[in-house]
Design a protein around this motif. Structure first.
Motif, PDB file in Angstrom:
ATOM      1  N   HIS A  55       0.884  -1.403   0.072  1.00 31.13           N
ATOM      2  CA  HIS A  55       0.154   0.015  -0.076  1.00 31.13           C
ATOM      3  C   HIS A  55       0.822   1.298   0.096  1.00 31.13           C
ATOM      4  N   ALA A  56       1.894   1.056   0.567  1.00 28.27           N
ATOM      5  CA  ALA A  56       2.694   2.352   0.836  1.00 28.27           C
ATOM      6  C   ALA A  56       3.202   2.671  -0.536  1.00 28.27           C
ATOM      7  N   GLY A  57       3.713   1.682  -1.511  1.00 29.31           N
ATOM      8  CA  GLY A  57       4.398   1.993  -2.936  1.00 29.31           C
ATOM      9  C   GLY A  57       5.576   2.942  -2.756  1.00 29.31           C
ATOM     10  N   ALA A  58       5.547   3.726  -3.576  1.00 31.08           N
ATOM     11  CA  ALA A  58       6.867   4.562  -3.750  1.00 31.08           C
ATOM     12  C   ALA A  58       6.610   6.039  -2.619  1.00 31.08           C
ATOM     13  N   GLY A  59       5.499   5.995  -2.074  1.00 31.39           N
ATOM     14  CA  GLY A  59       5.163   7.273  -1.255  1.00 31.39           C
ATOM     15  C   GLY A  59       6.002   7.307   0.030  1.00 31.39           C
ATOM     16  N   VAL A  60       5.788   8.523   0.665  1.00 29.57           N
ATOM     17  CA  VAL A  60       6.389   8.709   2.203  1.00 29.57           C
ATOM     18  C   VAL A  60       5.527   7.974   3.028  1.00 29.57           C
ATOM     19  N   VAL A  61       5.947   7.525   4.140  1.00 31.19           N
ATOM     20  CA  VAL A  61       5.057   6.825   5.274  1.00 31.19           C
ATOM     21  C   VAL A  61       5.428   7.816   6.522  1.00 31.19           C
TER      22      VAL A  61
ATOM     23  N   ALA B  44      13.199  -0.664   0.755  1.00 31.06           N
ATOM     24  CA  ALA B  44      13.046   0.515   0.110  1.00 31.06           C
ATOM     25  C   ALA B  44      12.035   1.548   0.816  1.00 31.06           C
ATOM     26  N   VAL B  45      10.835   0.935   1.415  1.00 40.35           N
ATOM     27  CA  VAL B  45       9.719   1.511   2.253  1.00 40.35           C
ATOM     28  C   VAL B  45      10.560   2.332   3.296  1.00 40.35           C
ATOM     29  N   ALA B  46      11.564   1.566   4.051  1.00 40.16           N
ATOM     30  CA  ALA B  46      12.100   2.145   5.036  1.00 40.16           C
ATOM     31  C   ALA B  46      12.910   3.476   4.875  1.00 40.16           C
TER      32      ALA B  46
ATOM     33  N   ARG C 175       6.980  14.322  -2.003  1.00 37.50           N
ATOM     34  CA  ARG C 175       7.102  12.905  -2.455  1.00 37.50           C
ATOM     35  C   ARG C 175       8.484  12.451  -1.946  1.00 37.50           C
ATOM     36  N   THR C 176       9.185  13.082  -0.872  1.00 37.15           N
ATOM     37  CA  THR C 176      10.262  12.707  -0.136  1.00 37.15           C
ATOM     38  C   THR C 176      10.122  13.156   1.416  1.00 37.15           C
ATOM     39  N   VAL C 177      10.830  12.465   2.053  1.00 35.09           N
ATOM     40  CA  VAL C 177      10.848  12.929   3.488  1.00 35.09           C
ATOM     41  C   VAL C 177      11.242  14.429   3.935  1.00 35.09           C
ATOM     42  N   PRO C 178      12.560  14.871   3.100  1.00 36.13           N
ATOM     43  CA  PRO C 178      12.781  16.450   3.494  1.00 36.13           C
ATOM     44  C   PRO C 178      11.684  17.223   2.809  1.00 36.13           C
ATOM     45  N   ALA C 179      11.053  16.935   1.716  1.00 33.30           N
ATOM     46  CA  ALA C 179       9.902  17.640   1.269  1.00 33.30           C
ATOM     47  C   ALA C 179       8.991  17.917   2.068  1.00 33.30           C
TER      48      ALA C 179
END
Length: 248
Positions: free
Chosen positions: A155-161, A178-180, A214-218
């Motif tokens: 479900h997480a796919g390529a997105g931020v968790v 990769a999700v981590a 789309r990223t953690v820093p963003a």
């Protein structure tokens, strides 16, 4: 992006309506595991020593009794079942239509009974904590650790968790691989009451964003418009980013 929320200890239920239908909930791959936990909870709640088994006081006897009605109690959207400090701060009832749609898509409640549900899933109030040693199942935090990983990873796919969970709900799913690398835990300095409140505000702020980071820093940059934030990179492979958030 998905935003992981803990359930609330306090729960409410509608007084009328059809019973819950687990086949209509999100994450249908969890149906067999959910049925096992529900059966174990009902059996434990019917025991003479149910309060002791479930680790609750006599004042919560009525809530334990609701565990015997999981198949017949009126179904209620999870958005109404879960109440308390975090959900008050989230303030779903005051979101605009677009933000509410994003909330129903992005927010995932990690539940000791159901594994994971979305806010629109029609469930019923129950009493079960992730750290309870449930006969036949063991501790839900361990049980769901085996069952949630493939479902939530997909479900997480390529997105931020964005992880707003705390305590015994954290072991129920620890992103890996990769999700981590896109997993960020929200931490709030201070008392637990304020932490819950601030995490609710963070979830609200995220669903109100017109575009999803789309990223953690963003994600940290977007939240910095509303909060004081400090972002730390993982200290080793497989660990989350840590975003300390203070409400301004």
């Amino acid at each position: 992006m998905i935003v992981l929320l803990p359930p609330s200890e306090s729960k409410s239920n509608r007084l009328r309506g059809r019973p819950a239908d687990p086949t209509t909930w999100s994450f249908p791959d969890l149906i067999p595991a959910r049925a096992e936990v529900a059966a174990a909870l009902a059996a434990a709640s019917a025991r003479p020593d149910a309060l002791e088994v479930l680790g609750v006081s006599a004042g919560l006897a009525d809530e334990v009794a609701r565990n015997l009605l999981l198949d017949s109690a009126p179904a209620t959207p999870a958005a109404e079942v879960y109440t308390g400090v975090l959900y008050d701060a989230l303030g779903l009832a005051t979101l605009d239509a677009a933000s509410l749609r994003r909330a129903r898509r992005m927010l995932v409640v990690v539940s000791a009974l159901h594994g994971a549900v979305r806010l629109g899933d029609r469930i019923t109030a129950y009493r079960l904590s992730a750290g309870t040693d449930l006969p036949g199942i063991g501790r839900p935090e361990t049980w769901w650790g085996r069952h949630l990983s493939p479902v939530l990873t997909a479900h997480a796919g390529a997105g931020v968790v964005v992880d707003c969970r705390s305590g015994s709900y954290l072991p129920m799913w620890r992103p890996s691989g990769a999700v981590a690398t896109r997993w960020v835990q929200v931490r709030v300095p201070g008392a637990s009451h304020m932490a819950k409140h601030t995490r609710g505000l963070v979830a609200r702020a995220l669903v109100q964003l017109p575009s999803t980071p789309r990223t953690v820093p963003a994600t940290a940059t977007a939240l910095a418009e509303t909060f004081e934030v400090s972002l730390r990179e993982p200290d080793r492979l497989g660990r989350p980013w840590v975003l300390e958030v203070t409400s301004t």
